[in-house]
Design a protein around this motif. Structure first.
Motif: not given
Length: 358
Positions: A161-165, A241-245
């Motif tokens: 989550e923190v790394d998600c661009d 993860l699906a909601t992030l990328d």
């Protein structure tokens, strides 16, 4: 602070030096406990250089249960930032702790990695540590210890989550995932995502450890019970993860890997929800899949969805439901439930829209 009022500190320092010199020396559990119980946020900082270097040296070679050593180490590193810990614990030391059969050593290493969730810069540093990331993922999926597995699942989700661009849905996943991102934290660089999903060996390892086609078929493979645990851990993290990328988990850089494990379409999401679980032979995992697929749809229902994402979801739900009558009935029951309409109206609306797709 020149004087640290901790009873037994000097004795513990001497004891640690002796254990370094004579590794077979039994640990003085009472002395460890006496010092650890006195540690506070105020007196820990000056103790770190006095105790942690020798604790680290001992942990690297200690062949008995390292719980006592790990417990004190965890307490000492609490106020230290990720980059500071790396000056005290090398990559090799972290890998060794992650690969240790002792859950306490695993937890110590995972707690150190958790410190990288404090900033995107720290997760970027972690992404460069390929061996550490690979060992972390293997421990996450293969440890028989439930506590270690749960902690690893949470930390991996937080790190990504923190790394998600593409952190457009961070507020949703923050609320549901448990990580409280600092206000104004910049988006990540996506380097850890690329390490996990675009490193061929690491990506293959996830499929290998989770696929039902590899139960006990070679060195490092998991037995049936552990395979189920690995599958459940992967399923548990995917909704977040699906909601992030969504793009990353529904595409692949290595289509030959999906083909190798008999996966019908690209992406780890399709693998996990359609082809990973042997529904006929593993009833408990089938139940887990039912629950976590519903959780996945619920999280997607409160995420802003583009048309390509909706198209993919419709095709995925159709595939999952038509190939699994139990899943079809499960989703139908959720869609028609008054409780869903009252407590999760977004989910009810999403299921209605997906059902209306051609």
């Amino acid at each position: 602070m020149n004087h640290v009022p901790v009873a037994g500190l000097e004795e513990l320092e001497r004891h640690l030096r002796h254990v370094v010199d004579v590794p077979e020396t039994p640990l003085d559990a009472k002395l460890f406990d006496e010092v650890e119980l006195q540690l506070t946020d105020t007196n820990i900082p000056p103790l770190i250089p006095r105790l942690l270097p020798n604790l680290t040296r001992i942990l690297l070679t200690y062949e008995q249960d390292p719980t006592i050593l790990a417990s004190l180490s965890i307490k000492l590193i609490r106020p230290i930032q990720f980059t500071q810990v790396l000056t005290l614990a090398s990559e090799d030391a972290l890998i060794q702790a992650l690969r240790s059969p002792a859950p306490s050593a695993n937890l110590l290493a995972i707690i150190i990695l958790e410190k990288a969730t404090r900033s995107p810069g720290d997760t970027a540093i972690l992404s460069i540590m390929r061996g550490v990331v690979e060992s972390f993922l293997r421990t996450w999926l293969s440890t028989p210890d439930v506590g270690v597995g749960e902690k690893a699942t949470m930390v991996l989700g937080d790190l990504l989550e923190v790394d998600c661009d593409r952190r457009s849905s961070a507020s949703i996943t923050t609320k549901m995932g448990g990580l409280q991102l600092a206000a104004g934290m910049a988006p990540g660089q996506g380097l850890l995502w690329r390490r996990v999903f675009q490193d061929r060996e690491i990506y293959d390892a996830i499929f290998s450890l989770c696929s039902s086609t590899t139960i006990g078929t070679g060195e490092g493979q998991l037995d049936e019970r552990q395979k189920s645990l690995a599958q459940a851990r992967l399923l548990r993290i995917l909704p977040r993860l699906a909601t992030l990328d969504f793009q990353t988990i529904t595409h692949t850089k290595f289509p030959d890997i999906e083909k190798k494990y008999n996966v019908g379409q690209p992406g780890i999401l399709y693998f996990a929800t359609v082809d990973m679980v042997n529904k006929e032979q593993d009833m408990l995992m089938h139940i887990t899949l039912l629950d976590l697929f519903a959780e996945f749809l619920e999280m997607m229902s409160i995420t802003e969805l583009t048309k390509p994402t909706m198209d993919y979801l419709a095709a995925l739900v159709k595939k999952v439901a038509t190939s699994d009558p139990v899943m079809y009935k499960h989703l139908e029951a959720i869609a028609m439930s008054p409780e869903t309409a009252e407590n999760s109206p977004e989910l009810a609306d999403l299921l209605l829209k997906l059902n209306g797709y051609p």
